[in-house]
Design an enzyme around this catalytic site. Sequence first.
Site, PDB file in Angstrom:
ATOM      1  N   ASP A   7       0.850  -1.193   0.000  1.00  0.00           N
ATOM      2  CA  ASP A   7       0.000   0.000   0.000  1.00  0.00           C
ATOM      3  C   ASP A   7       0.885   1.243   0.000  1.00  0.00           C
ATOM      4  O   ASP A   7       2.019   1.204   0.503  1.00  0.00           O
ATOM      5  CB  ASP A   7      -0.926   0.019   1.216  1.00  0.00           C
ATOM      6  CG  ASP A   7      -1.942   1.159   1.127  1.00  0.00           C
ATOM      7  OD1 ASP A   7      -2.794   1.120   0.220  1.00  0.00           O
ATOM      8  OD2 ASP A   7      -1.861   2.085   1.956  1.00  0.00           O
ATOM      9  N   GLU A   9       0.765   5.784   0.409  1.00  0.00           N
ATOM     10  CA  GLU A   9       0.061   7.040   0.652  1.00  0.00           C
ATOM     11  C   GLU A   9       0.747   8.101  -0.200  1.00  0.00           C
ATOM     12  O   GLU A   9       1.958   8.013  -0.467  1.00  0.00           O
ATOM     13  CB  GLU A   9       0.092   7.426   2.123  1.00  0.00           C
ATOM     14  CG  GLU A   9      -0.590   6.429   3.053  1.00  0.00           C
ATOM     15  CD  GLU A   9      -2.047   6.191   2.752  1.00  0.00           C
ATOM     16  OE1 GLU A   9      -2.699   7.103   2.192  1.00  0.00           O
ATOM     17  OE2 GLU A   9      -2.548   5.094   3.061  1.00  0.00           O
ATOM     18  N   GLU A  52      -6.216  18.392   1.809  1.00  0.00           N
ATOM     19  CA  GLU A  52      -7.117  17.254   1.597  1.00  0.00           C
ATOM     20  C   GLU A  52      -6.385  15.928   1.780  1.00  0.00           C
ATOM     21  O   GLU A  52      -6.934  14.969   2.329  1.00  0.00           O
ATOM     22  CB  GLU A  52      -7.729  17.307   0.190  1.00  0.00           C
ATOM     23  CG  GLU A  52      -8.246  18.673  -0.243  1.00  0.00           C
ATOM     24  CD  GLU A  52      -7.144  19.512  -0.893  1.00  0.00           C
ATOM     25  OE1 GLU A  52      -6.768  19.239  -2.057  1.00  0.00           O
ATOM     26  OE2 GLU A  52      -6.669  20.432  -0.209  1.00  0.00           O
ATOM     27  N   HIS A 150      -5.551   6.716   7.146  1.00  0.00           N
ATOM     28  CA  HIS A 150      -4.965   5.748   6.245  1.00  0.00           C
ATOM     29  C   HIS A 150      -3.469   5.716   6.529  1.00  0.00           C
ATOM     30  O   HIS A 150      -2.823   6.758   6.646  1.00  0.00           O
ATOM     31  CB  HIS A 150      -5.189   6.159   4.783  1.00  0.00           C
ATOM     32  CG  HIS A 150      -6.607   6.016   4.347  1.00  0.00           C
ATOM     33  ND1 HIS A 150      -6.954   5.666   3.061  1.00  0.00           N
ATOM     34  CD2 HIS A 150      -7.772   6.168   5.021  1.00  0.00           C
ATOM     35  CE1 HIS A 150      -8.279   5.625   2.962  1.00  0.00           C
ATOM     36  NE2 HIS A 150      -8.792   5.928   4.143  1.00  0.00           N
ATOM     37  N   ASP A 155      -2.559  -0.415   6.542  1.00  0.00           N
ATOM     38  CA  ASP A 155      -3.482  -0.834   5.487  1.00  0.00           C
ATOM     39  C   ASP A 155      -2.994  -2.099   4.787  1.00  0.00           C
ATOM     40  O   ASP A 155      -3.799  -2.950   4.392  1.00  0.00           O
ATOM     41  CB  ASP A 155      -3.671   0.299   4.476  1.00  0.00           C
ATOM     42  CG  ASP A 155      -4.524   1.438   5.029  1.00  0.00           C
ATOM     43  OD1 ASP A 155      -4.936   1.336   6.205  1.00  0.00           O
ATOM     44  OD2 ASP A 155      -4.762   2.422   4.302  1.00  0.00           O
TER      45      ASP A 155
END
Length: 237
Positions: A7, A9, A52, A150, A155
């Site tokens: 995973d 980010e 965001e 997250h 994750d």
Amino acid sequence: MREIVLDTETTGVNALSGDRVVEIGCVELLNHVATGNSWHAYINPERDMPAEAEAVHGLSAAFLSDKPVFAAVAGDFLDFIQDSPLIIHNASFDMGFLNAEFTRLGMKTMPMARSVDTVAMARKRFPGAPASLDALCRRFGIDNSGRTYHGALLDAQLLAEVYLELMGGRQPDLVLGAATAKTTEVGLVVVEETRVFRAPRPHAASPEELEAHAAFLKAIKSPLWLAGDEPATATAG
């Protein structure tokens, strides 16, 4: 068979417009069993962090400012994943970002064919149902209560459990060896157990049961299993 659950980010959703990878988390599976081995890195994106994106993963530009850049971790990352298949939730997103980073460095990109997309697996198995990681954790009863933000490693660990469920669940013959346990950072556990031999239980009938059975047989008229033993009768010509 070795697989890597992966995973990332990022600073946003568009790798081609300047968004960058800020975190990578990987979990190793062998024959669909988590080994406890993992690889994790925070990465300085060399740019600002949109509000965001920070609201999603909680990683600020200040926090990442002293972390290594992608070029500094790329070699270690490739050494860990080797040529193993990559298990990824929404694979096109993470593969697109990683390949964009490799392209910036003039390095060889990874083919999409080596990735396994768990979103596609979930949609095929549960048509029309939500396929987010949180939704799949709820469906399979996987504890994701620690997922406030997250996080790439968290994750990946949750996805490893989801992937095993999508594959049909951990099989009993994958439990090996002596009674030990190995735990990763957030509690993905591989338990190894020893099977205990149990002697077969006696199933012989008691004298009372044999007597009752014999009496039952005597009450049956012309049983089929004795039909061939009856003497033939002469017929008049």
